[in-house]
Design a protein around this motif. Sequence first.
Motif, mmCIF file in Angstrom:
data_model
loop_
_atom_site.group_PDB
_atom_site.id
_atom_site.type_symbol
_atom_site.label_atom_id
_atom_site.label_comp_id
_atom_site.label_asym_id
_atom_site.label_seq_id
_atom_site.Cartn_x
_atom_site.Cartn_y
_atom_site.Cartn_z
ATOM 1 N N MET A 65 31.652 51.067 25.598
ATOM 2 C CA MET A 65 31.608 52.067 26.816
ATOM 3 C C MET A 65 30.417 51.507 27.510
ATOM 4 N N SER A 66 30.225 50.340 27.732
ATOM 5 C CA SER A 66 28.791 49.570 28.204
ATOM 6 C C SER A 66 29.007 50.158 29.796
ATOM 7 N N ALA A 67 29.962 50.080 30.414
ATOM 8 C CA ALA A 67 30.207 50.681 31.933
ATOM 9 C C ALA A 67 29.636 51.931 32.130
ATOM 10 N N CYS A 68 29.666 52.775 31.074
ATOM 11 C CA CYS A 68 29.275 54.184 31.251
ATOM 12 C C CYS A 68 27.697 54.332 31.074
ATOM 13 N N LEU A 69 26.929 53.213 30.775
ATOM 14 C CA LEU A 69 25.584 53.350 30.633
ATOM 15 C C LEU A 69 24.663 53.049 31.609
ATOM 16 N N SER A 70 25.273 52.247 32.619
ATOM 17 C CA SER A 70 24.314 51.749 33.631
ATOM 18 C C SER A 70 24.350 53.031 34.664
ATOM 19 N N ASP A 71 23.484 52.949 35.784
ATOM 20 C CA ASP A 71 23.387 53.798 36.733
ATOM 21 C C ASP A 71 24.633 53.806 37.527
ATOM 22 N N CYS A 77 33.420 57.005 34.336
ATOM 23 C CA CYS A 77 33.419 55.557 34.032
ATOM 24 C C CYS A 77 34.707 55.143 33.534
ATOM 25 N N GLU A 78 35.091 54.025 33.665
ATOM 26 C CA GLU A 78 36.219 53.446 33.126
ATOM 27 C C GLU A 78 36.459 53.722 31.578
ATOM 28 N N GLY A 79 37.244 54.304 31.248
ATOM 29 C CA GLY A 79 37.339 54.692 29.881
ATOM 30 C C GLY A 79 36.708 55.692 29.165
ATOM 31 N N VAL A 81 35.979 58.941 29.735
ATOM 32 C CA VAL A 81 36.553 60.304 29.495
ATOM 33 C C VAL A 81 37.616 60.156 28.236
ATOM 34 N N GLU A 82 38.403 58.911 28.233
ATOM 35 C CA GLU A 82 39.149 58.720 26.951
ATOM 36 C C GLU A 82 38.488 58.593 25.661
ATOM 37 N N LYS A 83 37.402 57.881 25.607
ATOM 38 C CA LYS A 83 36.534 57.784 24.640
ATOM 39 C C LYS A 83 36.192 58.966 24.097
ATOM 40 N N LEU A 84 35.622 59.859 25.022
ATOM 41 C CA LEU A 84 35.153 60.990 24.593
ATOM 42 C C LEU A 84 36.206 62.123 24.155
ATOM 43 N N ARG A 85 37.506 62.060 24.358
ATOM 44 C CA ARG A 85 38.555 62.765 23.947
ATOM 45 C C ARG A 85 38.929 62.205 22.773
ATOM 46 N N GLU A 86 38.954 60.848 22.279
ATOM 47 C CA GLU A 86 39.163 60.129 21.210
ATOM 48 C C GLU A 86 38.000 60.845 19.978
ATOM 49 N N LYS A 87 36.851 60.815 20.488
ATOM 50 C CA LYS A 87 35.853 61.374 19.502
ATOM 51 C C LYS A 87 36.033 62.725 19.422
ATOM 52 N N LEU A 88 36.325 63.537 20.165
ATOM 53 C CA LEU A 88 36.550 64.864 19.968
ATOM 54 C C LEU A 88 37.731 65.193 19.038
#
Length: 122
Positions: A65-71, A77-79, A81-88
């Motif tokens: 999810m590196s795209a979610c880390l930068s300013d 960011c791309e993916g 929300v999907e990754k957070l849903r998967e984690k939940l």
Amino acid sequence: MQSKEAADRLKITQRMLRHYEKEGLMEVGRTVNGYRSYSAADLRRAGRIRDFIATGFSTREIRAMSACLSDEGSGPCEGGVEKLREKLEHIDRLRAELDEKRSAVIDRLATLQNDLVTLSSP
């Protein structure tokens, strides 16, 4: 700023900051004498990494999810929300499994206690 001050501001250890770098989650600049030098953007990135780890993400998952880390990726960011849903969903599955195990232990405990009472009764 040097790593001790950066770690203090983020409320993590210097070792954890080095771990983020070692895992490829961030690249930190160096001073002429080789010391790590953290910019404000580095602190924000490290803070996001810390927060993802605190919510149960592994460094491998965070790297994906590196795209979610930068300013630039600090908002949606791309993916992300999907990754957070998967984690939940994963956390919910683990929780359900633990609830089942807890119920089984409670049932077993009740059975054993009843058996002990029966054995000790004249």
